[in-house]
Write an enzyme that holds these catalytic residues in place. Structure first.
Site, PDB file in Angstrom:
ATOM      1  N   SER A   1     -14.196 -20.838  -5.379  1.00  0.00           N
ATOM      2  CA  SER A   1     -13.755 -19.549  -5.878  1.00  0.00           C
ATOM      3  C   SER A   1     -12.396 -19.917  -6.846  1.00  0.00           C
ATOM      4  O   SER A   1     -11.517 -20.679  -6.565  1.00  0.00           O
ATOM      5  CB  SER A   1     -13.328 -18.786  -4.756  1.00  0.00           C
ATOM      6  OG  SER A   1     -12.619 -17.501  -5.001  1.00  0.00           O
TER       7      SER A   1
ATOM      8  N   LYS B   1     -17.169 -19.381  -8.855  1.00  0.00           N
ATOM      9  CA  LYS B   1     -16.977 -17.977  -8.761  1.00  0.00           C
ATOM     10  C   LYS B   1     -15.572 -17.503  -9.482  1.00  0.00           C
ATOM     11  O   LYS B   1     -14.671 -18.403  -9.197  1.00  0.00           O
ATOM     12  CB  LYS B   1     -16.896 -17.500  -7.259  1.00  0.00           C
ATOM     13  CG  LYS B   1     -15.998 -16.039  -6.974  1.00  0.00           C
ATOM     14  CD  LYS B   1     -16.236 -15.806  -5.593  1.00  0.00           C
ATOM     15  CE  LYS B   1     -15.048 -15.260  -5.088  1.00  0.00           C
ATOM     16  NZ  LYS B   1     -15.306 -14.711  -3.561  1.00  0.00           N
TER      17      LYS B   1
ATOM     18  N   LYS C   1     -12.539 -15.085 -10.300  1.00  0.00           N
ATOM     19  CA  LYS C   1     -11.786 -13.997 -10.038  1.00  0.00           C
ATOM     20  C   LYS C   1     -11.535 -13.044 -11.473  1.00  0.00           C
ATOM     21  O   LYS C   1     -11.408 -13.776 -12.533  1.00  0.00           O
ATOM     22  CB  LYS C   1     -10.299 -14.301  -9.321  1.00  0.00           C
ATOM     23  CG  LYS C   1     -10.663 -14.697  -7.951  1.00  0.00           C
ATOM     24  CD  LYS C   1     -11.317 -14.012  -7.093  1.00  0.00           C
ATOM     25  CE  LYS C   1     -11.000 -14.328  -5.555  1.00  0.00           C
ATOM     26  NZ  LYS C   1     -11.460 -13.334  -4.653  1.00  0.00           N
TER      27      LYS C   1
ATOM     28  N   ASP D   1     -15.823 -12.080  -8.886  1.00  0.00           N
ATOM     29  CA  ASP D   1     -15.120 -11.269  -7.713  1.00  0.00           C
ATOM     30  C   ASP D   1     -13.723 -10.522  -8.286  1.00  0.00           C
ATOM     31  O   ASP D   1     -13.080 -11.054  -8.867  1.00  0.00           O
ATOM     32  CB  ASP D   1     -14.895 -12.161  -6.602  1.00  0.00           C
ATOM     33  CG  ASP D   1     -14.219 -11.443  -5.445  1.00  0.00           C
ATOM     34  OD1 ASP D   1     -14.419 -10.248  -5.466  1.00  0.00           O
ATOM     35  OD2 ASP D   1     -14.017 -12.120  -4.411  1.00  0.00           O
TER      36      ASP D   1
ATOM     37  N   GLU E   1     -19.173  -9.428  -7.332  1.00  0.00           N
ATOM     38  CA  GLU E   1     -18.468  -9.006  -5.963  1.00  0.00           C
ATOM     39  C   GLU E   1     -17.465  -8.058  -5.841  1.00  0.00           C
ATOM     40  O   GLU E   1     -16.710  -8.159  -6.753  1.00  0.00           O
ATOM     41  CB  GLU E   1     -17.875 -10.444  -5.459  1.00  0.00           C
ATOM     42  CG  GLU E   1     -17.523 -10.390  -4.037  1.00  0.00           C
ATOM     43  CD  GLU E   1     -16.952 -11.758  -3.408  1.00  0.00           C
ATOM     44  OE1 GLU E   1     -17.252 -12.630  -4.093  1.00  0.00           O
ATOM     45  OE2 GLU E   1     -16.387 -11.702  -2.479  1.00  0.00           O
TER      46      GLU E   1
ATOM     47  N   ASP F   1     -18.002  -7.346  -0.365  1.00  0.00           N
ATOM     48  CA  ASP F   1     -17.124  -8.074   0.550  1.00  0.00           C
ATOM     49  C   ASP F   1     -16.258  -7.050   1.332  1.00  0.00           C
ATOM     50  O   ASP F   1     -16.585  -6.719   2.272  1.00  0.00           O
ATOM     51  CB  ASP F   1     -16.405  -8.983  -0.332  1.00  0.00           C
ATOM     52  CG  ASP F   1     -15.255  -9.681   0.331  1.00  0.00           C
ATOM     53  OD1 ASP F   1     -15.121  -9.700   1.503  1.00  0.00           O
ATOM     54  OD2 ASP F   1     -14.574 -10.521  -0.371  1.00  0.00           O
TER      55      ASP F   1
ATOM     56  N   LYS G   1     -17.977 -12.793   5.919  1.00  0.00           N
ATOM     57  CA  LYS G   1     -16.915 -13.640   6.366  1.00  0.00           C
ATOM     58  C   LYS G   1     -16.787 -13.017   7.777  1.00  0.00           C
ATOM     59  O   LYS G   1     -16.473 -12.005   8.041  1.00  0.00           O
ATOM     60  CB  LYS G   1     -15.553 -13.095   5.673  1.00  0.00           C
ATOM     61  CG  LYS G   1     -15.585 -13.420   4.216  1.00  0.00           C
ATOM     62  CD  LYS G   1     -14.141 -13.050   3.558  1.00  0.00           C
ATOM     63  CE  LYS G   1     -14.177 -13.208   1.977  1.00  0.00           C
ATOM     64  NZ  LYS G   1     -12.987 -12.808   1.425  1.00  0.00           N
TER      65      LYS G   1
ATOM     66  N   GLY H   1     -14.920 -16.913   1.970  1.00  0.00           N
ATOM     67  CA  GLY H   1     -13.876 -17.619   2.511  1.00  0.00           C
ATOM     68  C   GLY H   1     -12.733 -17.009   2.454  1.00  0.00           C
ATOM     69  O   GLY H   1     -12.432 -16.004   1.673  1.00  0.00           O
TER      70      GLY H   1
HETATM   71  O1  OSB Z   1     -12.133 -11.816  -1.875  1.00  0.00           O
HETATM   72  O2  OSB Z   1     -13.407 -13.618  -1.434  1.00  0.00           O
HETATM   73  C1  OSB Z   1     -12.280 -12.994  -1.922  1.00  0.00           C
HETATM   74  C2  OSB Z   1      -9.513 -15.517  -0.729  1.00  0.00           C
HETATM   75  C3  OSB Z   1      -8.541 -14.751  -0.142  1.00  0.00           C
HETATM   76  C4  OSB Z   1      -8.977 -13.470   0.062  1.00  0.00           C
HETATM   77  C5  OSB Z   1      -9.967 -12.843  -0.596  1.00  0.00           C
HETATM   78  C6  OSB Z   1     -10.967 -13.635  -0.997  1.00  0.00           C
HETATM   79  C7  OSB Z   1     -10.519 -14.997  -1.060  1.00  0.00           C
HETATM   80  C8  OSB Z   1     -11.565 -15.988  -2.064  1.00  0.00           C
HETATM   81  C9  OSB Z   1     -11.509 -17.450  -1.677  1.00  0.00           C
HETATM   82  O3  OSB Z   1     -12.079 -15.621  -3.013  1.00  0.00           O
HETATM   83  C10 OSB Z   1     -12.553 -18.016  -1.205  1.00  0.00           C
HETATM   84  C11 OSB Z   1     -12.304 -19.367  -0.659  1.00  0.00           C
HETATM   85  O4  OSB Z   1     -12.266 -20.253  -1.201  1.00  0.00           O
HETATM   86  O5  OSB Z   1     -11.659 -19.452   0.494  1.00  0.00           O
HETATM   87 MG    MG Z   2     -14.261 -11.428  -2.117  1.00  0.00          MG
END
Ligand code: OSB
Ligand code: MG
Length: 374
Positions: free
Chosen positions: A138, A166, A168, A193, A218, A243, A267, A295
């Site tokens: 991510s 992925k 952001k 995402d 996402e 999510d 998650k 994650g």
């Molecule tokens: O939206 O998936 C998410 C991290 C913290 C809070 C929300 C998210 C995330 C990540 C990181 O996208 C995923 C990871 O590498 O742990």
């Molecule tokens: Mg997410």
């Protein structure tokens, strides 16, 4: 028979190797606590509370999770501590509404202790059928929002062997970065995402992402906006993945019945634990809905459980299960390392990893110890 005699909470803040920026926040540290569940034979099981230090992702935050654990969860755990089978612990902790991350940290620590007592691995308990899982990564919004920064970071991950990228995104940081990454890596599995950053009226804009052939978008809209997600899922060729909207099996069923999602991000900590995750996995598998493991920038403790979960048969897309080095200079456990784009599923008893005692001592800022007396 195992009984849980003692719980310790270990609070710590682990510096991230670089700030992680999303549409909601910039994280520079993982502010977390580990739950240690100690059995009558002196075996410790471990769980990680993955909440952030403020309620920007869901309503939970680390001080609040710590408080609800001491005030409401541990007194309930005490009632089942002499026969802490996973289903009984889950039902007992479910008396507390919401607070999924706090519940997951406790139930996972107890499950880990219970499995270690039997010498059984979490992967075996969950029905994992792979020795290793594909790793995705991510990628946060770069500090200065330049394409150069982004391509440099992504190219490091591609070179390291990550199987899926992925990005952001948020309004103003979407088409340009997606186009640039797609142009540089025309065939790499790619997804985005938004962490709830768009509105229903952005449907045409989100539709314009279809040209990039991505795996999924996402959580484009706010957590509660089921109707908006239905409209976007119908309008876009790119699959919609939820999510933040998915907090339980019931939420999953609603999302699928409404056709608000084509894919589910599981998650464990967001849905209230590993058993709930398994139920969601099973429902999605039965309905032909792909799932993947999300994650929360976990340490090796949370990561070990995620990797075991991600080895279940319905997890057909790479997860946000990246190597320790993507997050931390020093992890609290032996680091998870990337091997041919995969993380190996631990095979030892329970979650199969332990905090390294010297690191635990060095990093811990506060300990709460609760010895049960009933
Ligand atoms: O939206 O998936 C998410 C991290 C913290 C809070 C929300 C998210 C995330 C990540 C990181 O996208 C995923 C990871 O590498 O742990
Ligand atoms: Mg997410």
């Amino acid at each position: 028979m195992t009984s849980i005699d003692l719980i310790r909470l270990h609070r710590m803040a682990l510096p991230l190797i670089k700030p992680f920026r999303t549409s909601m926040a910039v994280e520079t540290h993982r502010d977390l606590y580990l739950v240690e569940a100690v059995t009558d034979s002196g075996i410790s099981g471990w769980g990680e509370c993955v909440s952030m230090d403020w309620p920007g992702y869901t309503h939970e935050y680390t001080d609040g999770a710590w408080d609800v654990t001491l005030e409401f969860l541990l007194p309930r755990l005490a009632e089942v501590r002499h026969d802490p089978n996973p289903e009984a612990v889950r039902r007992k902790l479910e008396e507390v509404k919401g607070n999924e991350m706090a519940r997951t940290a406790v139930s996972t620590a107890v499950l880990d202790a219970w499995l270690r007592e039997q010498g059984r691995s979490l992967g075996d308990f969950l029905g994992a059928n792979k020795p290793a899982v594909d790793a995705g990564v991510s990628v946060g919004i770069p500090e200065h929002e330049t394409i150069d920064e982004l391509l440099e970071e992504v190219s490091g991950y591609v070179d390291a062997g990550y199987k899926r990228i992925k990005l952001k995104i948020q309004p103003g940081w979407d088409l340009e970065p997606i186009r640039a990454v797609r142009a540089s890596w025309p065939t790499i599995p790619l997804q985005v995402d938004a962490n709830q950053a768009y509105e229903r009226s952005d449907v045409r804009h989100l539709q314009s992402f279809d040209e990039f052939g991505m795996l999924l978008i996402e959580q484009p809209l706010p957590e509660y906006d089921w109707v908006g997600h239905v409209e976007i899922a119908a309008a876009c060729d790119t699959p919609i993945c939820l999510d933040e909207s998915i907090l339980s099996l019931g939420h999953t069923e609603a999302a699928l019945d409404f056709k608000a999602a084509d894919i589910i991000n599981i998650k464990p900590a967001r849905v209230g634990g590993l058993l709930e995750s398994v139920d969601i996995h099973d429902m999605c598998l039965e309905r032909g809905i792909p799932v993947w493991c999300g994650g929360m920038l976990e340490t090796g403790i949370g990561r070990a459980a995620n990797v075991a979960l991600a080895a279940m048969p319905g997890f057909t897309l790479p997860g946000d299960t990246s190597a320790s080095a993507r997050y931390f200079a020093v992890d609290i456990t032996e680091p998870f390392v990337l091997e041919n784009g995969q993380l190996r599923v631990p095979t030892g008893p329970g979650i199969g990893v332990d905090p390294i005692p010297a690191y635990l001592e060095e990093l811990t800022s506060e300990v709460a110890e609760i010895e049960f007396s009933n």
